[in-house]
Design a protein around this motif. Structure first.
Motif, PDB file in Angstrom:
ATOM      1  N   ALA A 425       0.827  -1.206   0.000  1.00  0.00           N
ATOM      2  CA  ALA A 425       0.000   0.000   0.000  1.00  0.00           C
ATOM      3  C   ALA A 425       0.860   1.253   0.000  1.00  0.00           C
ATOM      4  O   ALA A 425       0.605   2.213  -0.738  1.00  0.00           O
ATOM      5  CB  ALA A 425      -0.941  -0.009   1.203  1.00  0.00           C
ATOM      6  N   ALA A 426       1.894   1.265   0.844  1.00  0.00           N
ATOM      7  CA  ALA A 426       2.769   2.437   0.911  1.00  0.00           C
ATOM      8  C   ALA A 426       3.526   2.638  -0.397  1.00  0.00           C
ATOM      9  O   ALA A 426       3.687   3.765  -0.877  1.00  0.00           O
ATOM     10  CB  ALA A 426       3.741   2.276   2.078  1.00  0.00           C
ATOM     11  N   PHE A 427       4.002   1.542  -0.988  1.00  0.00           N
ATOM     12  CA  PHE A 427       4.745   1.622  -2.244  1.00  0.00           C
ATOM     13  C   PHE A 427       3.826   2.087  -3.377  1.00  0.00           C
ATOM     14  O   PHE A 427       4.192   2.932  -4.203  1.00  0.00           O
ATOM     15  CB  PHE A 427       5.342   0.257  -2.563  1.00  0.00           C
ATOM     16  CG  PHE A 427       6.589   0.324  -3.402  1.00  0.00           C
ATOM     17  CD1 PHE A 427       6.979   1.488  -4.050  1.00  0.00           C
ATOM     18  CD2 PHE A 427       7.391  -0.806  -3.551  1.00  0.00           C
ATOM     19  CE1 PHE A 427       8.123   1.535  -4.823  1.00  0.00           C
ATOM     20  CE2 PHE A 427       8.544  -0.766  -4.322  1.00  0.00           C
ATOM     21  CZ  PHE A 427       8.906   0.404  -4.959  1.00  0.00           C
ATOM     22  N   ALA A 428       2.593   1.549  -3.410  1.00  0.00           N
ATOM     23  CA  ALA A 428       1.643   1.967  -4.444  1.00  0.00           C
ATOM     24  C   ALA A 428       1.305   3.440  -4.313  1.00  0.00           C
ATOM     25  O   ALA A 428       1.097   4.141  -5.310  1.00  0.00           O
ATOM     26  CB  ALA A 428       0.365   1.131  -4.352  1.00  0.00           C
ATOM     27  N   ALA A 429       1.271   3.908  -3.075  1.00  0.00           N
ATOM     28  CA  ALA A 429       0.990   5.320  -2.844  1.00  0.00           C
ATOM     29  C   ALA A 429       2.065   6.214  -3.444  1.00  0.00           C
ATOM     30  O   ALA A 429       1.811   7.372  -3.771  1.00  0.00           O
ATOM     31  CB  ALA A 429       0.857   5.589  -1.342  1.00  0.00           C
ATOM     32  N   ARG A 430       3.269   5.699  -3.603  1.00  0.00           N
ATOM     33  CA  ARG A 430       4.389   6.481  -4.133  1.00  0.00           C
ATOM     34  C   ARG A 430       4.610   6.248  -5.621  1.00  0.00           C
ATOM     35  O   ARG A 430       5.585   6.746  -6.176  1.00  0.00           O
ATOM     36  CB  ARG A 430       5.688   6.086  -3.388  1.00  0.00           C
ATOM     37  CG  ARG A 430       5.611   6.258  -1.890  1.00  0.00           C
ATOM     38  CD  ARG A 430       5.395   7.712  -1.473  1.00  0.00           C
ATOM     39  NE  ARG A 430       6.369   8.563  -2.096  1.00  0.00           N
ATOM     40  CZ  ARG A 430       6.057   9.652  -2.799  1.00  0.00           C
ATOM     41  NH1 ARG A 430       4.810  10.001  -2.940  1.00  0.00           N
ATOM     42  NH2 ARG A 430       6.992  10.373  -3.352  1.00  0.00           N
ATOM     43  N   THR A 431       3.748   5.430  -6.277  1.00  0.00           N
ATOM     44  CA  THR A 431       3.958   5.073  -7.682  1.00  0.00           C
ATOM     45  C   THR A 431       2.757   5.517  -8.504  1.00  0.00           C
ATOM     46  O   THR A 431       1.622   5.129  -8.216  1.00  0.00           O
ATOM     47  CB  THR A 431       4.157   3.552  -7.834  1.00  0.00           C
ATOM     48  OG1 THR A 431       5.246   3.142  -6.997  1.00  0.00           O
ATOM     49  CG2 THR A 431       4.457   3.195  -9.273  1.00  0.00           C
ATOM     50  N   GLY A 528      -1.303   1.093   8.215  1.00  0.00           N
ATOM     51  CA  GLY A 528      -2.257   1.755   7.337  1.00  0.00           C
ATOM     52  C   GLY A 528      -2.189   3.262   7.444  1.00  0.00           C
ATOM     53  O   GLY A 528      -2.268   3.980   6.442  1.00  0.00           O
ATOM     54  N   ILE A 529      -2.036   3.769   8.664  1.00  0.00           N
ATOM     55  CA  ILE A 529      -1.917   5.216   8.861  1.00  0.00           C
ATOM     56  C   ILE A 529      -0.649   5.726   8.183  1.00  0.00           C
ATOM     57  O   ILE A 529      -0.655   6.768   7.518  1.00  0.00           O
ATOM     58  CB  ILE A 529      -1.902   5.536  10.365  1.00  0.00           C
ATOM     59  CG1 ILE A 529      -3.268   5.215  10.976  1.00  0.00           C
ATOM     60  CG2 ILE A 529      -1.537   6.997  10.613  1.00  0.00           C
ATOM     61  CD1 ILE A 529      -3.290   5.249  12.485  1.00  0.00           C
ATOM     62  N   ALA A 530       0.451   4.983   8.347  1.00  0.00           N
ATOM     63  CA  ALA A 530       1.709   5.392   7.727  1.00  0.00           C
ATOM     64  C   ALA A 530       1.595   5.414   6.208  1.00  0.00           C
ATOM     65  O   ALA A 530       2.085   6.342   5.539  1.00  0.00           O
ATOM     66  CB  ALA A 530       2.827   4.452   8.167  1.00  0.00           C
TER      67      ALA A 530
END
Length: 725
Positions: A425-431, A528-530
């Motif tokens: 999720a975090a990686f997708a948020a940056r791509t 999830g928050i991060a």
């Protein structure tokens, strides 16, 4: 002699009394043992003056003092004492209206005489004296409690008068409560927001203190459009249409006066009802109901919202006992039936924007059998796939993600591994243009294969080792997308995996620009928050840490990136103070801040407020809030990934079966136009969705995205993010 002390500043405590005597009112001597509020003069006081001093504390301070001095000297004790007496022993008659509030005088005082001119002290006794009180020095009876509910009742009391020697007299008093006609009391809302598909407005209540029968009626400029029943239900005569308002001034706010009468008095309340313009559901019709091979079937879309744009088509088929399966390369509104379609039902699905919002879908019912379409919670035949147009900038516009690959990226993680879900999720948020889907560990689900049949994906990063996502799953992905570049991102531990993903996400970011978000890799809500923070903060990445020790991999990442700032998510039970101190030591010139609340829902609220303060919020009519259960790691991951594709979105959590106060507070503050609910009714019950809807401004709405399983939920969200072939 009896004294009492009162002070308008509030309650009096710590009183200390002191009595003094004087022959000339100039020099005073203290009377020993006279330390109470009462004093009985002795023969030694005859011909002398008395005064009393009192010290006390009140609500404004301590050690305050007051003094009272008698103007006349103590008289000689009479040779005999005469008891006080009343001028009549017959019962005194008094009456009081039942509407009189506490403290009102009940007739004239009931006073006694004393031939010795002794001061008298009055008291009250008898049944019902709790409703009345008497002034101790005047004999004035007053109401002490409301008398509503006692019409016609007589209270039989006794007034007692006593002199300093204790001699007393008594007189009975009868107080009759007079019945006073009173207006009914009306209760109910003054402002109501309803959907245009609803006729029910509100339920009202009323009671009459006189217990009279009540009748209901309406008045006001829009009374003809509504009705109120004997069951106190206010409703529209027919379904209101926000696109064709019928109220008096045509502003979609109906104004009526709700009235209730007992025959003598009427209570009235003006009610304003605002009708929300809902997202109307589209409809797809087919030109043929029983097509045969070689037949061209044309699909036509209609939507009451109008202004259809960005229309895209997909054809699907299924057998009677199967599931709908997309037909590859069927991107037109016309489809020519082939022999391979024999025995299948066909339907067409349209994805489009309309005047009410972006990225909606509607499906037909066609083929040789009647089929149901994808529906949202209210059973309609359309479902919004994505709450906003796709954000292709990635992570708040701050660069990062996976570079060097043109096209779309699909992150794959084991839906039962919170740590890997968080990294994805975090990686997708940056791509830019990326989505996340979940898989089972040992096989690729059919729902994922069906998605890949109709979506071209250029890069597929697999998060986690073969224990989490097996080699068999990787091979199935390769078979479904033979031209995609498939990479596995993994490490010996969850911490190492997150650091490797962070390095890729920050590739190309200048030294000193990065924002590192540090979280316990075993705390799904904090992960999830991060990830949500990473979705909105430029040049950011999420990394995991152990609870008690900062790992070597993360120390090295901090040294290599010299981050601009570091955010720690979670309390010291998740990321200890020792780890925070080690972070500060590793980055002495970097600002370190911890986001931590009293609960996971509170921490999510604080993170949302942090984003409000550190990024440019959208106008109120464009705000989107994404809600997930704080107890569902897969839904948390989907929410985080979706927030990256939804400009300006905030993510908050619910608690099991309830809407927490922190989440309610944020919704009231933000006033979003749309709330995206992730997960089914087991995760977030319908009652909670209704609570959320009640908090939204006029025209605000909720939409739920869910599936039969966590895998289906992730696929449904990915379908709205990834472009069609």
């Amino acid at each position: 002699m009896h004294l009492s002390l009162s002070d308008p500043d509030g309650s009096v405590t710590g009183t200390q009394w002191s009595w003094q005597r004087s022959s000339n009112r100039v020099s005073w001597s203290t009377i020993s043992d006279a330390t109470s509020s009462s004093y009985y003069p002795t023969s030694g006081d005859q011909g002398r003056y008395l005064r009393v001093n009192v010290s006390y504390n009140d609500g404004e301070g301590d050690n305050k003092t007051e003094r009272f001095t008698w103007n006349s000297a103590v008289r000689a004790e009479p040779s005999s004492n005469t008891a006080p007496y009343f001028d009549s022993t017959a019962a005194a008659q008094r009456s009081v209206p039942e509407t009189d509030p506490a403290g009102y005088a009940v007739g004239p005082p009931v006073s006694a005489d004393d031939d010795d001119d002794d001061p008298l002290v009055y008291s009250l006794s008898g049944v019902g004296n709790g409703s009345f009180r008497i002034d101790a020095t005047t004999g004035q009876i007053r109401t002490h409690a409301p008398l509503d509910g006692y019409p016609g009742q007589a209270f039989h009391l006794t007034v007692n008068a006593a002199d300093p020697s204790g001699a007393r007299a008594q007189r009975p008093v009868t107080i009759t409560v007079q019945d006073q006609p009173q207006a009914p009391v009306l209760t109910g809302p003054r402002v109501v927001h309803i959907d245009e598909r609803n006729t029910e407005v509100a339920l009202f209540g009323a009671y009459d203190p006189d217990r009279s029968a009540l009748s209901w009626s309406l008045g006001g400029p829009d009374e003809d459009d509504l009705q109120i029943s004997t069951r106190r239900e206010l409703r529209f005569q027919q379904f209101p249409d926000a696109n064709a308002p019928a109220d008096a001034n045509l502003d979609n706010t109906y104004e009526v006066d709700v009235r209730v009468s007992d025959g003598s008095f009427t209570a009235m309340q003006r009610v304003r009802i605002t009708v929300a313009d809902l997202d109307e559901f589209g409809n797809v019709s087919l030109s043929e109901s029983q097509p045969t091979p070689g037949t061209a079937v044309t699909a036509t879309l209609s939507d009451p919202d109008g202004d259809i744009a960005n229309l895209r088509w997909e054809w699907q088929r299924k057998r009677s006992s199967g599931e709908w399966t997309p037909i590859p390369r069927s991107a037109s509104n016309t489809y020519i039936v082939t022999r391979s379609d024999s025995g299948y039902s066909l339907r067409a699905e349209a994805v489009y924007d309309d005047d009410h919002g972006p990225v909606k879908s509607a499906s037909s019912s066609g083929g040789s059998s009647t089929t149901s379409t994808t529906s949202n919670d209210n059973g309609s035949n359309s479902q919004t796939i994505s709450s906003s147009r796709l954000n292709t900038t990635g992570g708040g516009g701050g660069g990062g993600g996976i570079d060097g690959v043109e096209g779309t990226t699909l992150f794959v993680a084991n839906g039962w591994s919170p740590a890997d879900v968080g990294v994805a999720a975090a990686f997708a948020a940056r791509t830019a243009g990326a989505a996340v889907i979940y898989t089972e560990g040992d096989r690729l689900p059919a729902a994922v294969r069906a998605l890949l049949d109709v979506r071209t994906v250029h890069l597929i990063p697999i998060i986690g080792g073969e224990t989490a996502v097996s080699e068999a799953v990787r091979q199935s992905l390769a078979a479904s997308e033979p031209f995609a570049d498939i990479k596995r991102i993994t490490g010996a531990t969850g911490v190492e995996t997150s650091v490797r993903a962070a390095r890729l996400a920050l590739d190309g970011t200048r030294t000193g620009d990065a924002v590192l978000i540090v979280v316990n890799g075993w705390s799904p809500p904090d992960i999830g928050i991060a990830a949500t923070l990473a979705a909105r903060l430029p040049y950011s990445a999420v990394v995991y840490t152990e609870t008690a020790e900062l790992g070597a991999e993360l120390r090295q990442l901090i040294a290599d990136t010299s981050p601009n700032s570091i955010l720690v998510v979670g309390g010291t039970a998740a990321v200890s103070q020792t780890v925070e101190d080690q972070i500060r030591a590793a980055a002495p010139d970097t600002g370190v801040e911890r986001i931590n609340g009293t609960s996971r829902t509170h921490t999510a609220q604080l993170a949302a407020q942090y984003l409000e303060q550190h990024s440019t919020p959208l106008p109120a009519n464009e705000r989107v809030v994404i809600v997930a259960s704080g107890r569902s790691p897969p839904d948390i991951g989907v929410a985080a990934a979706l927030s990256a594709r939804t400009p300006g979105a905030l993510v908050v959590y619910t608690a099991p079966g309830m809407l927490p106060a922190e989440t309610e507070e944020l919704l009231r503050l933000v006033q979003p136009r749309l709330v995206r609910i992730i997960g089914g009714t087991n995760a977030i019950p319908t009652a909670v969705q209704n609570e959320i809807a009640a908090l939204l401004p006029s025209g605000g709405r909720t939409q739920r995205t869910s599936g039969q399983t966590r895998i289906h939920t992730s696929v449904n969200v990915a379908r709205g993010i990834l472009p069609r072939d």
